[in-house]
Design an enzyme around this catalytic site. Structure first.
Site, PDB file in Angstrom:
ATOM      1  N   SER A  15     -23.436   7.394 -24.046  1.00  8.68           N
ATOM      2  CA  SER A  15     -22.403   6.372 -24.157  1.00  8.68           C
ATOM      3  C   SER A  15     -22.774   5.201 -23.265  1.00  8.68           C
ATOM      4  O   SER A  15     -23.768   5.265 -22.540  1.00  8.68           O
ATOM      5  CB  SER A  15     -21.044   6.946 -23.733  1.00  8.68           C
ATOM      6  N   LYS A  16     -21.970   4.180 -23.323  1.00 13.63           N
ATOM      7  CA  LYS A  16     -22.196   2.971 -22.542  1.00 13.63           C
ATOM      8  C   LYS A  16     -22.350   3.274 -21.049  1.00 13.63           C
ATOM      9  O   LYS A  16     -23.054   2.580 -20.330  1.00 13.63           O
ATOM     10  CB  LYS A  16     -20.989   2.041 -22.734  1.00 13.63           C
ATOM     11  N   ARG A  17     -21.665   4.327 -20.616  1.00 14.90           N
ATOM     12  CA  ARG A  17     -21.762   4.760 -19.227  1.00 14.90           C
ATOM     13  C   ARG A  17     -23.219   4.931 -18.775  1.00 14.90           C
ATOM     14  O   ARG A  17     -23.559   4.792 -17.622  1.00 14.90           O
ATOM     15  CB  ARG A  17     -21.083   6.132 -19.102  1.00 14.90           C
TER      16      ARG A  17
END
Ligand code: GLU
Length: 493
Positions: free
Chosen positions: A255-257
């Site tokens: 994910s963007k994380r």
């Protein structure tokens, strides 16, 4: 040859494959990897790569997402032979298929409300059975009239043959068997007549003559359903390859994380398409467990689905940065300068810095090339070139820890550069190295203050290149103003 594991099969016929994104957002890393594997298979088998936009979800699909996905594919260098075909334009074909399934008795009208379905699932769970739903098929005419009178509208469910099973001979996962008893009578058309994803995908794959469906493992439970639909329509299903999930280094779904989860984000972070392409290729595939840099042509030549692992793949931004830095360093200076200027133009960086900024960026290109991980790091290394002389607080802290020492080494450096005629990397290195030896300083203790005096930053382009870039007059003036600030501090102490 190693013993043990039988060699898995590859695809050795011209494959007609497709990439079928839903235009509901940007192109994710997982989707891009699926597109790449399909493209590689098409190219290395002399087959065809079809782009099919799955936009039947009218609420979530947007033309902007479609355009962005196409743009991202193009940025990666993945060209398609047919399409983009839009699923929304195939409504008639889907309707005709539903009609045919109805005539064949392969689907039935199901009247259950959501509460009734939930009750079925709960009962199955209590019984330790798979929580599958099946509609009632034995309504009398009177009951049907009553349901209609209530205003209910049926959906169309596939009549799963519960005694059967479907086997997938998967290129990656081997033989995967689904017992039909655990597959619900899935919906093929909603009450408004619109087809579901499973219906549309099955009909399109069959009618478009797709020979190999290569997609993410998260779709594997859809495969037996799509195969049932195809068989009921009299089509032989294609072959399948379900490729592994992509995780972040912490083994959680990407994910963007983790830094960047979409191609667009990779691009704006300043990765080169070739680095991104290699990182994607190595998500689940490897050639020899050690090569990490391939040209697109080499990928086409060497890729085989037989070497795609079924274990989850890890997408590691740190590794990608290292890889990207290696690509940047192998790019010839001129070409690199063009790439850099294009990136800094697209991101608005140069426009914000006004006249002459492009010229400065070009001049800095060879020096930053040596140190960059991604183009996005540019400002951290070379931002000082665009600013009037100023010293970052962290750098000021370092240079003022021992003011006397700083004044001494910066002063000595200034003495050397002030009079230097030939202001080149080679001569600067000679002069400053000589001074360093005379003072008997450790390289870092001598050079760090020089860097700070010149750039005002702790991290920057190399000191000799930096000096050469700004030229003698500017360098001397920066050294002097640093010395003046330090002297002020010294006197007031
Ligand atoms: N539209 C589906 C998705 O984006 C594609 C599934 C498939 O490849 O069949 O997940």
């Amino acid at each position: 040859m190693g013993k043990g594991k039988p060699k898995r099969r590859g695809i050795d016929v011209p494959a007609r494959v497709r990439f079928a994104p839903s235009p509901t957002g940007s192109l994710h890393v997982g989707g891009a990897r699926t597109a790449l594997f399909n493209w590689l298979i098409a190219r290395n088998t002399g087959g065809t790569f079809v782009l099919r936009v799955e936009d039947t979800d009218r609420e979530r699909s947007t033309p902007e997402s479609e355009a962005e996905i196409l743009r991202a594919l193009t940025w990666l260098g993945l060209d398609w032979d047919e399409g983009p075909l839009r699923q929304s334009e195939r409504g008639q074909a889907h309707q005709a298929a539903v009609e045919r399934l109805r005539q064949e008795g392969a689907i039935y009208a199901a009247w259950e409300t959501e509460e009734e379905l939930e009750a079925q699932r709960a009962a199955a769970r209590a019984d330790k059975r798979a929580p599958v739903v099946r509609g009632r098929r034995d309504h009398t005419e009177d009951e049907l009239d009553a349901l209609r009178a209530e205003g209910r509208e049926p959906v169309w469910r596939f009549a799963v043959d519960t005694a059967g099973r479907t086997e997938i001979d998967d290129y990656v996962r081997g033989t995967v068997t689904f017992e039909h008893a655990a597959i619900e009578d899935f919906v093929v058309a909603r009450s408004d007549g619109s087809p579901t994803y499973n219906l549309a995908a099955a009909v399109d794959d069959a009618e478009m003559g797709i020979t190999h469906v290569v997609r993410g493992e998260d779709h594997i439970s859809n495969t037996p359903k799509q195969m049932m639909i195809m068989r009921a329509l009299g089509h032989e299903p294609p072959e399948y390859a379900h490729i592994p999930l992509i995780l972040g280094p912490d083994k959680k779904r990407l994910s963007k994380r983790h830094g960047a989860a979409s191609v667009e984000e990779l691009e704006s972070a300043g990765f080169l398409p070739i680095a991104a392409l290699n990182a994607l290729a190595l998500c689940g595939w490897s050639y020899d467990d050690k090569t990490t840099m391939f040209t697109p042509e080499e990928l086409v030549e060497k890729f085989s689905i037989a070497r795609v692992s079924k274990s989850p793949a890890v997408f590691d931004m740190k590794r990608l940065e290292v890889l990207n830095g290696r690509y940047l360093r192998t790019t010839p200076d001129d070409e690199f300068a063009d790439i850099l200027v294009a990136y800094l133009t697209d991101t608005g960086y140069l426009a914000e810095r006004g006249d002459g900024a492009e010229e400065i960026a070009r001049r800095s290109a060879p020096a930053v090339k040596r140190k960059l991980g991604t183009l996005g790091d540019y400002d951290g290394l070379a931002g000082w070139l665009f600013r009037p002389h100023d010293i970052e607080p962290e750098a000021w802290e370092v240079v003022t820890k021992d003011v006397k020492h700083s004044v001494q080494v910066i002063g000595a450096g200034l003495g050397r550069i002030e009079t230097l005629e030939e202001f080149t990397v080679e001569r600067l290195r000679e002069e400053l190295s000589d001074q360093l030896h005379i003072l008997g300083e450790a390289a870092r203790d001598f050079l760090e203050p020089q860097r700070i005096a010149l750039t005002g930053q702790l991290v920057s382009t190399g000191i000799y290149e930096s000096l050469e870039m700004v030229g003698r007059d500017e360098a001397v003036s920066r050294y002097r103003s640093t010395l003046a600030r330090l002297a002020e501090l010294w006197q007031s102490a």
